[in-house]
Design a protein around this motif. Structure first.
Motif, mmCIF file in Angstrom:
data_model
loop_
_atom_site.group_PDB
_atom_site.id
_atom_site.type_symbol
_atom_site.label_atom_id
_atom_site.label_comp_id
_atom_site.label_asym_id
_atom_site.label_seq_id
_atom_site.Cartn_x
_atom_site.Cartn_y
_atom_site.Cartn_z
ATOM 1 N N PHE A 37 5.929 -21.853 -63.697
ATOM 2 C CA PHE A 37 4.766 -20.979 -63.870
ATOM 3 C C PHE A 37 4.095 -21.249 -65.211
ATOM 4 N N MET A 38 4.893 -21.351 -66.270
ATOM 5 C CA MET A 38 4.335 -21.574 -67.601
ATOM 6 C C MET A 38 3.705 -22.966 -67.700
ATOM 7 N N PHE A 39 4.248 -23.938 -66.987
ATOM 8 C CA PHE A 39 3.645 -25.274 -66.971
ATOM 9 C C PHE A 39 2.242 -25.202 -66.368
ATOM 10 N N ALA A 40 2.127 -24.459 -65.257
ATOM 11 C CA ALA A 40 0.821 -24.315 -64.609
ATOM 12 C C ALA A 40 -0.154 -23.567 -65.512
ATOM 13 N N ILE A 41 0.310 -22.502 -66.147
ATOM 14 C CA ILE A 41 -0.543 -21.742 -67.071
ATOM 15 C C ILE A 41 -0.944 -22.638 -68.245
ATOM 16 N N SER A 85 8.393 -18.589 -71.735
ATOM 17 C CA SER A 85 9.216 -18.930 -70.570
ATOM 18 C C SER A 85 10.666 -18.501 -70.777
ATOM 19 N N SER A 86 11.160 -18.544 -72.022
ATOM 20 C CA SER A 86 12.534 -18.093 -72.269
ATOM 21 C C SER A 86 12.654 -16.590 -72.052
ATOM 22 N N MET A 87 11.610 -15.841 -72.429
ATOM 23 C CA MET A 87 11.642 -14.394 -72.200
ATOM 24 C C MET A 87 11.576 -14.077 -70.713
ATOM 25 N N LEU A 88 10.723 -14.778 -69.988
ATOM 26 C CA LEU A 88 10.601 -14.529 -68.551
ATOM 27 C C LEU A 88 11.858 -14.949 -67.795
ATOM 28 N N GLY A 89 12.472 -16.047 -68.200
ATOM 29 C CA GLY A 89 13.672 -16.553 -67.533
ATOM 30 C C GLY A 89 14.961 -16.021 -68.118
ATOM 31 N N LYS A 90 14.869 -15.190 -69.152
ATOM 32 C CA LYS A 90 16.046 -14.633 -69.846
ATOM 33 C C LYS A 90 17.013 -15.741 -70.261
ATOM 34 N N ALA A 91 16.441 -16.768 -70.870
ATOM 35 C CA ALA A 91 17.222 -17.919 -71.327
ATOM 36 C C ALA A 91 17.213 -17.939 -72.855
#
Length: 122
Positions: A37-41, A85-91
């Motif tokens: 998703f973040m790649f597309a954004i 992306s780390s926040m969204l993926g909890k990584a």
């Protein structure tokens, strides 16, 4: 996850602790989806930002300085997208930022090299 499996095989962890630890493990599917998703954004953001960035870069006459300005701006965006992306993926934050940053740098380097190879004047 492998550490949790080893602990459960050795009997060092109760079933309740095992369930709690399993819930805390980052989901690889969620991380991959967030990254996609973040790649597309990021691709859309670059398209939207390209015109003003190119206009601003047009005022920088020295080629190498212009290259550094564009690389710095894109690197800053990559850091932001890696963090989000780390926040969204909890990584883990640092791992995600480094993965996106290094991947972006590799993509920029390959693209730059290929355009130089074919002699593009862009």
């Amino acid at each position: 996850m492998q550490q949790i499996k080893r602990e459960s095989l050795h009997g060092n962890i109760t079933k309740a602790e095992l369930e709690v630890k399993k819930k805390k493990v980052p989901s690889p599917l969620k991380a991959a989806a967030a990254s996609t998703f973040m790649f597309a954004i990021g691709a859309v953001a670059h398209l939207l930002a390209a015109a003003p960035l190119l206009a601003a870069a047009a005022f920088v006459m020295d080629y190498h300085v212009r290259l550094m300005v564009v690389t710095g701006a894109v690197s800053f965006a990559l850091i932001g997208f890696g963090g989000l992306s780390s926040m969204l993926g909890k990584a883990p934050m640092v791992k995600s930022i480094l993965r996106v940053l290094v991947g972006g740098w590799l993509a920029m380097g390959i693209t730059f090299g290929l355009t130089k190879l074919v002699g593009s004047g862009l």
